[in-house]
Design a protein around this motif. Structure first.
Motif, mmCIF file in Angstrom:
data_model
loop_
_atom_site.group_PDB
_atom_site.id
_atom_site.type_symbol
_atom_site.label_atom_id
_atom_site.label_comp_id
_atom_site.label_asym_id
_atom_site.label_seq_id
_atom_site.Cartn_x
_atom_site.Cartn_y
_atom_site.Cartn_z
ATOM 1 N N THR A 186 43.178 30.629 34.600
ATOM 2 C CA THR A 186 43.621 31.190 35.882
ATOM 3 C C THR A 186 44.512 32.402 35.650
ATOM 4 O O THR A 186 44.367 33.425 36.316
ATOM 5 C CB THR A 186 44.388 30.123 36.698
ATOM 6 O OG1 THR A 186 43.546 28.980 36.867
ATOM 7 C CG2 THR A 186 44.805 30.654 38.052
ATOM 8 N N ALA A 187 45.421 32.282 34.677
ATOM 9 C CA ALA A 187 46.321 33.400 34.369
ATOM 10 C C ALA A 187 45.529 34.621 33.907
ATOM 11 O O ALA A 187 45.816 35.751 34.315
ATOM 12 C CB ALA A 187 47.334 32.984 33.304
ATOM 13 N N ASP A 188 44.511 34.393 33.057
ATOM 14 C CA ASP A 188 43.661 35.502 32.588
ATOM 15 C C ASP A 188 42.978 36.198 33.763
ATOM 16 O O ASP A 188 42.946 37.436 33.839
ATOM 17 C CB ASP A 188 42.588 34.991 31.620
ATOM 18 C CG ASP A 188 43.170 34.565 30.283
ATOM 19 O OD1 ASP A 188 42.441 33.891 29.519
ATOM 20 O OD2 ASP A 188 44.331 34.899 29.984
ATOM 21 N N ASP A 189 42.430 35.396 34.680
ATOM 22 C CA ASP A 189 41.734 35.962 35.848
ATOM 23 C C ASP A 189 42.679 36.780 36.720
ATOM 24 O O ASP A 189 42.362 37.894 37.136
ATOM 25 C CB ASP A 189 41.093 34.852 36.699
ATOM 26 C CG ASP A 189 39.893 34.210 36.016
ATOM 27 O OD1 ASP A 189 39.371 34.800 35.043
ATOM 28 O OD2 ASP A 189 39.489 33.118 36.448
ATOM 29 N N ILE A 190 43.847 36.222 37.007
ATOM 30 C CA ILE A 190 44.813 36.911 37.868
ATOM 31 C C ILE A 190 45.322 38.177 37.184
ATOM 32 O O ILE A 190 45.493 39.216 37.828
ATOM 33 C CB ILE A 190 45.971 35.970 38.275
ATOM 34 C CG1 ILE A 190 45.435 34.862 39.196
ATOM 35 C CG2 ILE A 190 47.097 36.739 38.957
ATOM 36 C CD1 ILE A 190 46.428 33.765 39.517
ATOM 37 N N PHE A 191 45.539 38.102 35.866
ATOM 38 C CA PHE A 191 45.980 39.273 35.115
ATOM 39 C C PHE A 191 44.943 40.397 35.221
ATOM 40 O O PHE A 191 45.281 41.551 35.499
ATOM 41 C CB PHE A 191 46.215 38.892 33.654
ATOM 42 C CG PHE A 191 46.627 40.042 32.789
ATOM 43 C CD1 PHE A 191 45.706 40.706 32.000
ATOM 44 C CD2 PHE A 191 47.946 40.474 32.760
ATOM 45 C CE1 PHE A 191 46.082 41.781 31.205
ATOM 46 C CE2 PHE A 191 48.335 41.540 31.959
ATOM 47 C CZ PHE A 191 47.388 42.193 31.186
ATOM 48 N N GLN A 192 43.678 40.056 35.011
ATOM 49 C CA GLN A 192 42.618 41.063 35.109
ATOM 50 C C GLN A 192 42.519 41.641 36.518
ATOM 51 O O GLN A 192 42.370 42.855 36.692
ATOM 52 C CB GLN A 192 41.272 40.464 34.681
ATOM 53 C CG GLN A 192 41.193 40.209 33.197
ATOM 54 C CD GLN A 192 39.919 39.485 32.790
ATOM 55 O OE1 GLN A 192 39.011 39.302 33.579
ATOM 56 N NE2 GLN A 192 39.862 39.071 31.534
ATOM 57 N N ASP A 193 42.609 40.764 37.519
ATOM 58 C CA ASP A 193 42.560 41.229 38.915
ATOM 59 C C ASP A 193 43.731 42.148 39.234
ATOM 60 O O ASP A 193 43.595 43.115 39.987
ATOM 61 C CB ASP A 193 42.562 40.038 39.881
ATOM 62 C CG ASP A 193 41.254 39.268 39.873
ATOM 63 O OD1 ASP A 193 41.229 38.152 40.432
ATOM 64 O OD2 ASP A 193 40.259 39.784 39.322
ATOM 65 N N THR A 194 44.890 41.821 38.670
ATOM 66 C CA THR A 194 46.086 42.643 38.897
ATOM 67 C C THR A 194 45.847 44.069 38.422
ATOM 68 O O THR A 194 46.046 45.039 39.169
ATOM 69 C CB THR A 194 47.313 42.047 38.172
ATOM 70 O OG1 THR A 194 47.579 40.746 38.698
ATOM 71 C CG2 THR A 194 48.537 42.927 38.340
ATOM 72 N N PHE A 195 45.412 44.208 37.185
ATOM 73 C CA PHE A 195 45.229 45.554 36.639
ATOM 74 C C PHE A 195 43.990 46.252 37.200
ATOM 75 O O PHE A 195 43.943 47.482 37.248
ATOM 76 C CB PHE A 195 45.268 45.542 35.112
ATOM 77 C CG PHE A 195 46.689 45.558 34.613
ATOM 78 C CD1 PHE A 195 47.408 46.741 34.522
ATOM 79 C CD2 PHE A 195 47.344 44.369 34.314
ATOM 80 C CE1 PHE A 195 48.730 46.758 34.114
ATOM 81 C CE2 PHE A 195 48.667 44.372 33.902
ATOM 82 C CZ PHE A 195 49.366 45.569 33.800
ATOM 83 N N TYR A 196 43.026 45.472 37.685
ATOM 84 C CA TYR A 196 41.906 46.082 38.396
ATOM 85 C C TYR A 196 42.426 46.762 39.669
ATOM 86 O O TYR A 196 42.091 47.904 39.972
ATOM 87 C CB TYR A 196 40.844 45.033 38.744
ATOM 88 C CG TYR A 196 39.749 45.572 39.607
ATOM 89 C CD1 TYR A 196 39.712 45.313 40.975
ATOM 90 C CD2 TYR A 196 38.745 46.383 39.067
ATOM 91 C CE1 TYR A 196 38.712 45.828 41.776
ATOM 92 C CE2 TYR A 196 37.744 46.908 39.868
ATOM 93 C CZ TYR A 196 37.734 46.621 41.209
ATOM 94 O OH TYR A 196 36.747 47.140 42.005
ATOM 95 N N LYS A 197 43.284 46.046 40.412
ATOM 96 C CA LYS A 197 43.861 46.625 41.640
ATOM 97 C C LYS A 197 44.726 47.844 41.313
ATOM 98 O O LYS A 197 44.746 48.818 42.062
ATOM 99 C CB LYS A 197 44.697 45.579 42.384
ATOM 100 C CG LYS A 197 43.859 44.564 43.099
ATOM 101 C CD LYS A 197 44.687 43.747 44.075
ATOM 102 C CE LYS A 197 43.756 42.902 44.908
ATOM 103 N NZ LYS A 197 44.206 42.678 46.251
#
Length: 197
Positions: free
Chosen positions: A50-61
């Protein structure tokens, strides 16, 4: 420009160069803050995937916002990134809440209840993280200030009682509290933590 010189640029200079086409500048920004952002995300969600997914989504945004020219240069890049991460964490918890079963209630009551449940879940997450952050920061305060904060907020003492317990005047106790709050805000900023004081 050499790799060393790029790494010495400020966040805003790196963003500007990235917008001008120097992709390596974003890599420097990512390396500069990835451990702080990821650490914060993982400390809240406590699950690597979950942390990996949220981290990737964060930097995508972050990339999408910068590329679209919507990023506002306010010398607070890391705080903005942390706020995006925080909002994505809240969204994650909202998505994973189970739909409450409320039999024989009008539709409006169900919607109101869902909204209230979402707000309560978000508030609980924010309150827990803020409490954890404040505890970490309080440990960094000078001993006199730390004692006043502990007596006031954890011991629920008034300033007259704090003054008596610490052997100082009420004005001194108030002054220590004031400086403690100033120092907590500074420490929070230096450690990229979000607290509300």
């Amino acid at each position: 420009m050499t790799d060393l010189k790029i790494r010495q640029l400020s966040d805003n200079e790196l963003i500007q160069r990235y917008q001008d086409g120097e992709a390596s500048c974003f890599k420097v920004l990512l390396e500069r803050y990835q451990s702080k952002v990821y650490g914060y995300i993982f400390s809240v969600v406590k699950d690597k995937e979950t942390a990996d997914d949220i981290f990737q989504d964060t930097f995508y945004k972050v990339i999408v916002t910068i590329n679209s020219g919507l990023y506002k240069d306010e010398n607070k890049f890391v705080h903005w990134v942390m706020r995006i991460a925080h909002n994505l964490i809240v969204d994650h918890f909202r998505r994973n809440n189970k739909m409450p079963m409320i039999p024989n209630k009008p539709e409006g009551d169900v919607i109101d209840n869902l909204r209230l449940q979402d707000e309560n879940a978000e508030n609980a997450i924010i309150k827990k993280q803020t409490s954890q952050n404040i505890r970490k920061l309080v440990k960094m305060l000078p001993a006199e200030q730390r004692r006043v904060v502990i007596l006031r907020h954890y011991g629920k003492c008034d300033f007259k009682d704090i003054a008596a317990r610490t052997g100082v005047s009420i004005n001194t106790a108030l002054g220590r509290m004031r400086y403690a709050i100033i120092n907590l805000r500074r420490l929070a900023q230096e450690n990229n933590m979000y607290i509300e004081l």
